[in-house]
Design a protein around this motif. Structure first.
Motif, mmCIF file in Angstrom:
data_model
loop_
_atom_site.group_PDB
_atom_site.id
_atom_site.type_symbol
_atom_site.label_atom_id
_atom_site.label_comp_id
_atom_site.label_asym_id
_atom_site.label_seq_id
_atom_site.Cartn_x
_atom_site.Cartn_y
_atom_site.Cartn_z
ATOM 1 N N ALA A 3 -20.254 8.689 7.483
ATOM 2 C CA ALA A 3 -19.512 9.474 6.266
ATOM 3 C C ALA A 3 -20.549 10.046 5.121
ATOM 4 O O ALA A 3 -19.713 10.368 3.980
ATOM 5 C CB ALA A 3 -18.259 8.741 5.908
ATOM 6 N N ASN A 4 -21.538 9.620 5.063
ATOM 7 C CA ASN A 4 -22.619 9.874 3.965
ATOM 8 C C ASN A 4 -22.530 11.133 3.466
ATOM 9 O O ASN A 4 -22.496 12.109 3.995
ATOM 10 C CB ASN A 4 -23.974 9.504 4.207
ATOM 11 N N GLY A 5 -22.403 11.394 2.129
ATOM 12 C CA GLY A 5 -22.067 12.852 1.674
ATOM 13 C C GLY A 5 -20.575 13.381 1.587
ATOM 14 O O GLY A 5 -20.287 14.309 1.021
ATOM 15 N N GLY A 6 -19.833 12.540 2.429
ATOM 16 C CA GLY A 6 -18.262 12.925 2.710
ATOM 17 C C GLY A 6 -17.379 11.824 2.215
ATOM 18 O O GLY A 6 -17.553 11.348 1.005
ATOM 19 N N SER A 7 -16.370 11.686 3.050
ATOM 20 C CA SER A 7 -15.267 10.830 2.593
ATOM 21 C C SER A 7 -14.829 9.871 3.478
ATOM 22 O O SER A 7 -15.145 10.099 4.994
ATOM 23 C CB SER A 7 -14.046 11.650 2.248
ATOM 24 N N ILE A 8 -14.496 8.875 3.389
ATOM 25 C CA ILE A 8 -14.090 7.786 4.580
ATOM 26 C C ILE A 8 -12.683 7.369 4.152
ATOM 27 O O ILE A 8 -12.384 7.081 2.869
ATOM 28 C CB ILE A 8 -15.073 6.699 4.521
ATOM 29 N N PHE A 9 -11.725 7.401 4.918
ATOM 30 C CA PHE A 9 -10.217 7.159 4.865
ATOM 31 C C PHE A 9 -9.761 5.499 5.327
ATOM 32 O O PHE A 9 -10.044 5.377 6.643
ATOM 33 C CB PHE A 9 -9.575 8.090 5.437
ATOM 34 N N LEU A 10 -9.656 4.424 4.539
ATOM 35 C CA LEU A 10 -9.669 3.362 5.057
ATOM 36 C C LEU A 10 -7.842 3.285 5.000
ATOM 37 O O LEU A 10 -7.373 2.625 3.937
ATOM 38 C CB LEU A 10 -10.266 2.142 3.930
ATOM 39 N N ASP A 11 -7.248 3.341 6.309
ATOM 40 C CA ASP A 11 -6.008 3.085 6.087
ATOM 41 C C ASP A 11 -5.536 1.631 6.454
ATOM 42 O O ASP A 11 -6.212 0.798 7.243
ATOM 43 C CB ASP A 11 -5.301 3.854 7.390
ATOM 44 N N GLU A 12 -4.466 1.280 5.872
ATOM 45 C CA GLU A 12 -4.041 -0.143 5.829
ATOM 46 C C GLU A 12 -4.965 -1.115 5.369
ATOM 47 O O GLU A 12 -5.428 -2.228 6.132
ATOM 48 C CB GLU A 12 -3.844 -0.452 7.600
ATOM 49 N N VAL A 13 -5.525 -0.677 4.221
ATOM 50 C CA VAL A 13 -6.704 -1.555 3.662
ATOM 51 C C VAL A 13 -6.248 -3.022 3.383
ATOM 52 O O VAL A 13 -6.987 -3.949 3.139
ATOM 53 C CB VAL A 13 -7.060 -0.883 2.245
ATOM 54 N N GLY A 14 -5.089 -3.202 3.176
ATOM 55 C CA GLY A 14 -4.363 -4.501 3.055
ATOM 56 C C GLY A 14 -4.428 -5.497 4.192
ATOM 57 O O GLY A 14 -4.385 -6.819 3.787
ATOM 58 N N GLU A 15 -4.860 -5.119 5.153
ATOM 59 C CA GLU A 15 -5.137 -5.942 6.593
ATOM 60 C C GLU A 15 -6.455 -6.471 6.581
ATOM 61 O O GLU A 15 -6.985 -7.280 7.552
ATOM 62 C CB GLU A 15 -4.822 -5.141 7.914
ATOM 63 N N LEU A 16 -7.666 -6.157 5.544
ATOM 64 C CA LEU A 16 -8.782 -6.488 5.622
ATOM 65 C C LEU A 16 -8.750 -7.823 5.533
ATOM 66 O O LEU A 16 -8.285 -8.639 4.612
ATOM 67 C CB LEU A 16 -9.837 -5.765 4.612
ATOM 68 N N SER A 17 -9.897 -8.488 6.037
ATOM 69 C CA SER A 17 -10.231 -9.894 5.991
ATOM 70 C C SER A 17 -10.769 -10.206 4.554
ATOM 71 O O SER A 17 -11.483 -9.324 3.928
ATOM 72 C CB SER A 17 -10.852 -10.575 7.071
ATOM 73 N N GLN A 18 -10.868 -11.484 4.177
ATOM 74 C CA GLN A 18 -11.507 -11.776 2.946
ATOM 75 C C GLN A 18 -13.039 -11.591 3.073
ATOM 76 O O GLN A 18 -13.748 -10.857 2.121
ATOM 77 C CB GLN A 18 -11.307 -13.235 2.585
ATOM 78 N N ASN A 19 -13.719 -11.736 4.147
ATOM 79 C CA ASN A 19 -15.092 -11.175 4.320
ATOM 80 C C ASN A 19 -15.334 -10.025 4.171
ATOM 81 O O ASN A 19 -16.387 -9.479 3.535
ATOM 82 C CB ASN A 19 -15.485 -11.950 5.739
ATOM 83 N N THR A 20 -14.598 -9.326 4.945
ATOM 84 C CA THR A 20 -14.758 -7.597 4.940
ATOM 85 C C THR A 20 -14.329 -7.060 3.467
ATOM 86 O O THR A 20 -14.889 -6.081 3.091
ATOM 87 C CB THR A 20 -13.836 -6.979 5.851
ATOM 88 N N GLN A 21 -13.382 -7.822 2.845
ATOM 89 C CA GLN A 21 -12.883 -7.319 1.586
ATOM 90 C C GLN A 21 -14.274 -7.338 0.655
ATOM 91 O O GLN A 21 -14.684 -6.511 -0.262
ATOM 92 C CB GLN A 21 -12.020 -8.107 0.929
ATOM 93 N N ALA A 22 -14.839 -8.425 0.767
ATOM 94 C CA ALA A 22 -16.411 -8.669 -0.143
ATOM 95 C C ALA A 22 -17.469 -7.781 0.204
ATOM 96 O O ALA A 22 -17.939 -7.156 -0.843
ATOM 97 C CB ALA A 22 -16.808 -10.115 0.244
ATOM 98 N N LYS A 23 -17.540 -7.448 1.293
ATOM 99 C CA LYS A 23 -18.489 -6.427 1.818
ATOM 100 C C LYS A 23 -17.832 -5.081 1.285
ATOM 101 O O LYS A 23 -18.904 -4.259 0.788
ATOM 102 C CB LYS A 23 -18.584 -6.260 3.366
ATOM 103 N N LEU A 24 -16.772 -4.773 1.383
ATOM 104 C CA LEU A 24 -16.229 -3.338 0.773
ATOM 105 C C LEU A 24 -16.316 -3.227 -0.583
ATOM 106 O O LEU A 24 -16.890 -2.514 -1.121
ATOM 107 C CB LEU A 24 -14.712 -3.340 1.318
#
Length: 683
Positions: free
Chosen positions: A451-472
């Motif tokens: 998606a570089n240069g564009g947009s990324i849509f993260l649906d249901e972002v509340g379902e991310l784990s703590q580890n993935t949240q840190a990376k995001l």
């Protein structure tokens, strides 16, 4: 210029000086006086006496009869080379010079005219010698005037017929002749006679026949172009009207007659206002301003047809020659517009792309959300879309991307709840070779890199784990990612659009969602209202979805009955727009192929679920319940009660309630969603 010394009487001196100053032939160098110190009223001309003559010898010594003897003596003693003439002789000399100069000027003017005429001209005298040979004659014959003038015409042009005309005295008109250099000409030969009929010479005027041929071809081409333009205009399906610079009709086509009902006899030569039944003449406006007008609405013809007119001025070589108008039938444009919109909907369905035009709704709640989304599209800020399931969060994400300056780059969609933690991490950030068993050789780019240069849509972002949240969080802070198993930071430029239907604030309080990530995501929050909060949009949405479902199922259902509409309006739609589409789709599937209207009996709804607390909870004391909930939950309950009281006090008016509570309308929407109070506000 010749110098003059005046020895004339005072009155004659003044007259002669005026004459000299009005001409360009003489210059006075002195005026004689009997005694020095006498009259000195001759401007800048010096005076002299016999004893003090000027040192410069004049060309002429002019005298009056009274001074003749003294003038002769002065010539004899001083000015031996000067011509001595009387004042009357001087007047004659000046007049002669003036006439000679005028004749010379006339002759020069005549030669200039002859040299600039486009026709060739040759004149001979009675001895056959050439006296005039203009530049056009030089060009056509290939001879120079210097070679021709003064020589016999038979030497210069042996095949000339001018001697014959001089001999016969009879004019020859438009005779064809071929010159020695091969040029073909048309010539007219005329004898020159004096008043007594005596022959003085002859002259010929001739034109290159190739110019006449070119002129004939040009006329033919103009006629061909005129016929071609008339054919194009008459065959055009667009109604066309042309007027002259005075606003009178000069041309219409059959399409114009078909649209307006006016024939050529009723329009040609008539004012431009003839065909207008309502509105002002755009032709006259364009003729006045010399500027084109587009998209003007008028009513024309006896049937008062509603039309759109485009008119432009006709300007040739800077001169206004008239104006041309193209008239479009509005009813036809409406049909084409509807067809185009249907085609666009089909294309967008195939490409899974949406814009703000696809967001249906006229309610205040929806307009507010769309305005916020358009504002977000104009910035690179991270967007957080909030709302219940089925409200159209992904539709908003598409629209934001397509309205931004990233619309020509990729738009990547990720459902964070659809993948396991390990798989989601590798999909989002990619991995290096050997990062885990089964990893592809050479590694793999993640969705953020795609998606570089564009947009990324993260649906249901509340379902991310703590580890993935840190990376995001690192992606949002540093604008870089690290692939799984890698150590190298990869810079990226991605616009993040997140969406959730859960209460992130409660998740933060529960410790399941990072507060710092929440602040990063919540930079541009947009609340999408549920369908029950915008009841006025239900029927509009239903008709829009009906067109989409007709395309999907190959049906032609175009009407929803009034009893079915009433039922749809009374239902509370817990599944929002997604549920509405499901209900309509299920109705169409079970309808007969001959049906074209959805009735009440075609609509079946899911059973409503009662989410009330168990009865045992209602019997327990407030103190007992308070002991089992946290401080944050007690604060939420207190805030909910305040909101409920305020909503009831202002009878569900959202704007007044938010103002009374001292919070923004957007924040008010969040709290309605948070505490489930949407059904208490005025729809």
């Amino acid at each position: 210029m010749q110098t003059v010394l005046l020895m004339t009487a005072p009155e004659e001196t003044k007259k002669i000086l005026r004459l000299i100053r009005s001409s360009s032939f003489f210059e006075p160098i002195g005026v004689f006086v009997l005694e020095m110190g006498a009259e000195k009223t001759h401007d800048d001309v010096p005076v002299f006496s016999y004893s003090s003559p000027p040192q410069l010898e004049p060309d002429y010594l002019v005298y009056s009869p009274t001074n003749k003897k003294l003038a002769n003596q002065l010539q004899e003693d001083v000015y031996h080379e000067s011509d001595i003439i009387s004042d009357s002789q001087f007047y004659k000399l000046a007049d002669h010079l003036k006439q000679s100069k005028a004749a010379e000027a006339n002759l020069q003017q005549f030669k200039t005219i002859l040299d600039n005429t486009h026709d060739g001209m040759i004149v001979i005298d009675q001895r056959l010698n050439i006296t005039i040979f203009n530049k056009s004659a030089e060009r056509m014959t290939g001879l120079s005037a210097v070679e021709a003038l003064g020589r016999s015409i038979l030497e210069v042009m042996p095949n000339s017929q001018l001697p014959r005309v001089l001999d016969s005295g009879i004019e020859e008109v438009n005779q064809e002749q071929i010159l020695a250099n091969g040029t073909k000409i048309y010539t007219t030969r005329t004898p020159i006679l004096d008043q007594s009929g005596r022959k003085l010479g002859a002259f010929a005027v001739f034109k290159d026949i190739t110019e006449i041929v070119d002129l004939a071809e040009e006329v033919t081409n103009l006629k061909s172009i005129q016929i071609m333009l008339s054919s194009i205009i008459n065959s055009s399906e667009e109604a066309i009207s042309v007027v002259d610079e005075e606003g009178k009709g000069i041309m219409i086509n059959p399409a114009y007659t078909k649209l307006t009902g006016y024939s050529a006899e009723q329009v040609i030569g008539k004012p431009a206002t003839t065909d207008i039944s309502e509105g002002e003449s755009i032709h006259m406006q364009v003729l006045k301003t010399r500027k084109p007008v587009r998209g003007a609405r008028l009513r024309v013809g006896p049937k008062r047809k509603d039309v759109i007119v485009n008119v432009a001025p006709i300007i040739v070589d800077g001169l206004l020659k008239g104006s041309v108008g193209v008239i479009h039938d509005v009813s036809e444009i409406k049909g084409l517009t509807e067809e185009l919109n249907r085609a666009r909907q089909i294309i967008r369905t195939l490409e899974a792309k949406y814009s703000f035009e696809d967001i249906i709704g006229e309610s205040d709640e929806m307009r507010f959300a769309v305005d916020q989304a358009k504002l977000a599209a104009s910035t690179p800020a991270t967007v957080l879309l909030r709302g219940e399931s089925g409200t159209g969060k992904e539709l908003f994400a598409h629209a934001i991307h397509n309205a931004s300056d990233r619309k020509f780059n990729k738009f990547i969609r990720v459902n964070c709840a659809a993948l396991s933690e390990s798989l989601l991490e590798s999909e989002l950030f990619g991995y290096v070779e050997g990062a885990f068993s089964g990893a592809l050789r050479g590694g793999k780019r993640g969705l953020f890199e795609e998606a570089n240069g564009g947009s990324i849509f993260l649906d249901e972002v509340g379902e991310l784990s703590q580890n993935t949240q840190a990376k995001l969080l690192r992606v949002l802070q540093e604008n870089e990612i690290r692939r799984v198993g890698g150590t190298k930071a990869i810079p990226i430029n991605v616009r993040v659009i997140a969406a959730t239907n859960v209460n992130l604030e409660k998740m933060i309080a529960d410790g399941t969602f990072r507060q710092d990530l929440y602040y990063r995501l919540n930079r541009m929050p947009i609340y999408i209202p549920p369908l029950r909060a915008r009841n006025s949009d239900i029927l509009m949405l239903a008709n829009h979805l009906l067109q989409k479902l007709n395309q999907d199922y190959g049906r032609n259902i175009d009407i929803i009955s009034s009893d079915a509409e009433d039922f749809l309006l009374k239902y509370h739609w817990p599944g929002n727009v997604r549920e509405l589409e499901n209900v309509l789709g299920r109705a169409i599937i079970h309808m007969s192929h001959t049906d074209s209207k959805i009735n009440r009996e075609h609509i079946s709804l899911l059973q409503q679920i009662d989410h009330k607390k168990p009865d045992s909870d209602t019997d327990r004391s407030f103190n007992e319940l308070r002991e089992e909930i946290t401080l944050a939950e007690q604060m939420d309950e207190f805030e909910k009660n305040i909101l409920t009281d305020a909503i009831n006090r202002y009878k569900g008016n959202k704007t007044k309630t938010a103002k009374a509570l001292g919070i923004s309308l957007r924040n008010f929407y969040y709290k309605l969603e948070k505490y489930g109070l949407d059904d208490k506000v005025r729809k």
